[in-house]
Design an enzyme around this catalytic site. Sequence first.
Site, PDB file in Angstrom:
ATOM      1  N   GLU A 130       0.825  -1.244  -0.031  1.00 61.10           N
ATOM      2  CA  GLU A 130       0.118  -0.017  -0.112  1.00 61.10           C
ATOM      3  C   GLU A 130       0.826   1.206  -0.120  1.00 61.10           C
ATOM      4  O   GLU A 130       0.396   2.410  -0.757  1.00 61.10           O
ATOM      5  CB  GLU A 130      -0.865  -0.038   1.223  1.00 61.10           C
ATOM      6  CG  GLU A 130      -1.714   1.064   1.233  1.00 61.10           C
ATOM      7  CD  GLU A 130      -3.103   1.173   0.591  1.00 61.10           C
ATOM      8  OE1 GLU A 130      -2.883   0.947  -0.666  1.00 61.10           O
ATOM      9  OE2 GLU A 130      -4.195   1.297   0.945  1.00 61.10           O
ATOM     10  N   THR A 183      -3.546   8.677  -4.645  1.00 61.83           N
ATOM     11  CA  THR A 183      -3.670   9.016  -3.425  1.00 61.83           C
ATOM     12  C   THR A 183      -2.484   9.775  -3.109  1.00 61.83           C
ATOM     13  O   THR A 183      -2.456  10.645  -2.235  1.00 61.83           O
ATOM     14  CB  THR A 183      -3.686   7.577  -2.476  1.00 61.83           C
ATOM     15  OG1 THR A 183      -4.919   6.991  -2.927  1.00 61.83           O
ATOM     16  CG2 THR A 183      -3.748   7.862  -1.160  1.00 61.83           C
TER      17      THR A 183
HETATM   18  N1  HSE Z   1      -6.665   7.607   4.578  1.00 60.18           N
HETATM   19  C1  HSE Z   1      -6.084   7.543   3.392  1.00 60.18           C
HETATM   20  C2  HSE Z   1      -5.968   8.961   2.569  1.00 60.18           C
HETATM   21  C3  HSE Z   1      -6.952   6.765   2.417  1.00 60.18           C
HETATM   22  O1  HSE Z   1      -6.983   9.662   2.917  1.00 60.18           O
HETATM   23  O2  HSE Z   1      -5.046   9.395   2.097  1.00 60.18           O
HETATM   24  C4  HSE Z   1      -6.509   6.647   1.073  1.00 60.18           C
HETATM   25  O3  HSE Z   1      -7.549   5.705   0.228  1.00 60.18           O
END
Ligand code: HSE
Length: 308
Positions: A130, A183
């Site tokens: 991840e 992300t």
């Molecule tokens: N918590 C993470 C973010 C989730 O908001 O960047 C990404 O899927």
Amino acid sequence: MDHREVKIYGPATVSNVGPGFDLLGFALESPGDEMIIRRNDSGKLVLIDESGCNLPLDPAKNVAAVAAASLLEEVASGEGFELRFTRKINPGSGVGSSAASCVAAVVGINELLGNPLNTMALIPHALAGERIASGATHADNIAPAMLGGITLIRGYDPLDIKHIPYPKDLWCAVVHPEYEVKTVESRKLIPEQVPLKTALTQCGNLAGLVAGLATGDYSLISRSVSDAFAEPYRTGQLPGFDELKQHAIEAGSIGTGLSGSGPSVFSLCRGGDMAASVGRCMQEHFTGRGIRNDLYISRISEAGCKII
Ligand code: HSE
């Protein structure tokens, strides 16, 4: 069972869930990733993409292969495996596409190796994959994809993950507008520091959301689904986001927000019919603006990653 091959399902997940930035997430029944994992004799990880998603086939750049390599290193296995991606959640959709792949890879390989690690011990390896996708260690997609249900990351050092009880008629509608959000890029938009007042607002809402879920208090859930840390900085590319939220709430959503780092938008709803009707309302928002989109209606899934 043929111990040379296993087929795995890794579910999509909604993370953050309003105030739980990097801390809260839940699993959906669908969509999800499907992967067939086979032992091979090459001593290497070989990636085959039949998903149509143009996945990177270099094991150093593929999140599932990085997760798999991390696991193989810990258990000191020199064996080779083929990872065949047969169905894939759209990368960059905000419903945990990379987490689903990472979790499926480590669960499948662990199974073929005779389960040397327990489920919790697999999580750090899934996180290693991840990290490639997000540039950060966040377990709010990995944990629910692995364990199912709604999971809270109480702490990261050491990792402390707990299931949160929730009402059984809690459903979710997710609309995925046809954009791709990385992300790693989306995280750069979030300020590193937050004022104390903002932190208090977020803490209150996260505590309220967890308490509301655990006690089935829909009104408390509804008052608590709000994010002051990340969402305000991430919705720039979603035209009329505030209006969309307003319409979803008017249509019966208990709480609406950005799913993970977006662009998908989730609404928590009471019951499947309500989720379908709120989902249609959210779809109209995007369709009316000429933005293609997909709708997913799902219960919160009690099951996480599983062998199928
Ligand atoms: N918590 C993470 C973010 C989730 O908001 O960047 C990404 O899927």
